[in-house]
Design an enzyme around this catalytic site. Structure first.
Site, short mmCIF file in Angstrom:
data_model
loop_
_atom_site.label_atom_id
_atom_site.label_comp_id
_atom_site.label_asym_id
_atom_site.label_seq_id
_atom_site.Cartn_x
_atom_site.Cartn_y
_atom_site.Cartn_z
N HIS A 126 13.32 -11.31 -0.43
CA HIS A 126 12.36 -10.82 -1.84
C HIS A 126 11.35 -9.84 -1.33
CE1 HIS A 126 9.15 -11.78 -4.70
NE2 HIS A 126 9.92 -12.54 -5.52
N ASP A 204 9.66 -17.45 4.92
CA ASP A 204 9.31 -17.39 3.55
C ASP A 204 9.92 -18.53 2.75
OD1 ASP A 204 9.09 -17.30 0.66
OD2 ASP A 204 9.85 -15.16 0.89
N GLN A 207 11.24 -20.70 -2.00
CA GLN A 207 12.35 -21.21 -2.82
C GLN A 207 12.85 -22.26 -2.14
OE1 GLN A 207 13.10 -20.50 -5.83
NE2 GLN A 207 12.33 -18.53 -6.06
N LYS A 230 5.91 -22.94 -7.65
CA LYS A 230 7.07 -23.16 -7.58
C LYS A 230 7.70 -24.76 -7.25
CE LYS A 230 8.11 -18.33 -6.46
NZ LYS A 230 8.78 -17.64 -7.59
N CYS A 369 13.41 -9.24 -7.87
CA CYS A 369 12.44 -8.70 -6.92
C CYS A 369 13.31 -8.61 -5.40
CB CYS A 369 11.11 -9.71 -6.36
SG CYS A 369 9.92 -9.60 -8.09
C1 LIG Z 1 11.71 -16.02 -2.31
C2 LIG Z 1 10.25 -15.64 -2.51
N1 LIG Z 1 9.19 -15.37 -1.98
C3 LIG Z 1 8.22 -15.09 -2.33
C4 LIG Z 1 7.99 -14.99 -3.67
C5 LIG Z 1 6.65 -14.67 -4.20
O1 LIG Z 1 6.11 -15.91 -4.60
P1 LIG Z 1 4.41 -15.71 -5.17
O2 LIG Z 1 4.69 -14.78 -6.61
O3 LIG Z 1 4.31 -17.20 -5.99
O4 LIG Z 1 3.50 -15.07 -4.57
C6 LIG Z 1 8.94 -15.48 -4.50
C7 LIG Z 1 8.60 -15.43 -6.04
O5 LIG Z 1 9.54 -15.34 -6.85
C8 LIG Z 1 10.28 -15.79 -4.08
O6 LIG Z 1 11.22 -16.10 -4.66
#
Ligand SMILES: Cc1ncc(COP(=O)(O)O)c(C=O)c1O
Length: 413
Positions: A126, A204, A207, A230, A369
């Protein structure tokens, strides 16, 4: 209250938004990877906080402040227990996964990375797990390298090993579950390999956390980040887990009140973690809402039963989509969490999403993203279905039926 293995019909009543209609159709919420809906327990916890507990944490000596500080710190302990972290002091509250990664890059990264060092990210990251590292590399004269994928859409472990052997890798920044492919990466194995080569690993987990049990001690990673929204909690709250030995020597990310031990005009002594990384008045309602979300998940059977329910749904969705010849599912990873992305021959993903929305189906179209990943698959946009604990087989039937209708009405190929 919840007696069946996974009584989804009862569980659905806990989510008021699921009673919403869109264009007179009951809403079918298939955008759980973007954000999950909130159970009443979470909504009520925020209400209760502002009605009965609102006060600053870690400051006042009066009862209201002491009570809310206790609730806030209990939430931290709950999160530590939920992810099997050795200690609550290793949990730092942030605005979300994005801020958590920025914290690590700007504190740990800034401290550890020097000119010529290598930071590894994967092709399926992401943007939140690319851009902060790219910026750090630019500041330090370090180099960002990319772990490629196999044909199936898994991390290419052989290539990962070679990169670790060939280059002075200092940090590996890797997604646990891809928000596009659904691929579940072998984090424990990747951590072991990183550590063998004296590299640190940042995971990260944005998800992963809503789909499976995550265990910090089993994964052994150095950092793990999550977003509360999430995992059925509020927006604006998330957390980072870090190994104590690393957190203890890391400089602060932001400075100001609440993160200090002493201040004079000449110098400041910082507090120990986690306070060192929580400058300013935190999102107390968010923390308590996240705590309520985790309690809710435990009450309905915990992550193993949610995972089993979602796995059955994903298998069902996958099979039904196989019957639509114009649908191409992107990637075929060895392990997939409950989400997938697809293209439909001859129909743009945005047109599909708009068509489905007409029938109350919320599906996501776009680059998710993850522009480098989409470029890898020679796509500019994909349609994504991401499932949550309240989704049902009947909803899948409706979605696949409407997708087929979209192909017939919009397709020309
Ligand atoms: C894999 C992953 N990492 C990071 C994020 C970023 O999360 P946040 O926007 O809640 O900071 C997302 C959000 O869609 C994501 O899917």
């Amino acid at each position: 209250m919840y007696t069946q293995t996974f009584p989804v019909d009862v569980i659905r009543r806990d989510f008021p938004i699921l009673a919403t209609k869109v264009n007179a159709h009951p809403i079918i919420y298939f955008d759980n990877a973007a954000t999950t809906q909130k159970p009443l327990a979470v909504i009520e916890s925020i209400n209760t906080y502002y009605r009965y507990h609102n006060a600053p944490v870690h400051r006042g000596v009066y009862k209201l402040a002491a009570n809310v500080t206790e609730l806030y710190e209990k939430a931290r302990q709950h999160i530590a227990q939920f992810i099997n972290a050795p200690s609550a002091d290793q949990i730092i509250f942030t605005r979300g996964a994005t801020e958590a990664i920025n914290l690590i890059a700007n504190s740990f990264g800034q401290q550890q990375i020097a000119k010529g060092d290598i930071i590894l990210v994967s092709m399926m990251e992401h943007h939140s797990n690319i851009v902060p590292w790219q910026q750090l590399c630019q500041r330090k004269g370090a180099i960002l390298k990319v772990i490629p994928l196999t044909e199936a859409g898994d991390i290419d472990l052989q290539a990962y090993r070679s990169l670790l052997e060939e280059y002075p890798v200092k940090i590996v920044a890797i997604i646990h579950v891809s928000n596009v492919l659904g691929a579940v990466n072998p984090i424990a194995q990747m951590t072991q390999l990183a550590h063998q080569h004296h590299a640190s690993i940042v995971v990260d987990g944005a998800q992963a956390i809503s789909h499976m049990s995550v265990d910090m001690q089993a994964l052994d990673c150095d950092f793990y980040v999550c977003s509360g929204h999430k995992i059925y909690g509020p927006t604006g709250i998330g957390f980072l887990y870090g190994k104590a030995a690393l957190l203890n020597v890391m400089p602060p990310y932001q400075t100001g009140g609440a993160m200090i031990e002493t201040v004079t005009f000449e110098q400041t002594r910082y507090a120990a973690p986690p306070q060192r990384f929580e400058a300013g008045t935190p999102n107390i309602a968010g923390v308590l809402g996240l705590d309520a979300a985790l309690s809710y998940l435990e009450r309905i059977g915990g992550m193993p039963s949610i995972e089993a329910h979602e796995k059955a749904l994903l298998t069902y969705l996958y099979q039904k989509l196989q019957d639509l010849p114009s649908v191409q599912i992107i990637g075929a990873p060895a392990y997939r969490a409950a989400l997938l992305s697809l293209t439909v021959h001859g129909v743009h993903p945005h047109d599909l999403a708009t068509f489905l929305d007409h029938y109350g189906i919320t599906a996501r179209a776009g680059h998710h993203c993850a522009m480098p990943l989409l470029r890898h698959y020679q796509q500019v946009a994909l349609l994504r279905f991401s499932l949550g604990l309240y989704n049902t087989r009947q909803e899948i039937d409706s979605v696949v039926k409407r997708l087929q209708q979209a192909v017939e009405e919009l397709g020309h190929g």
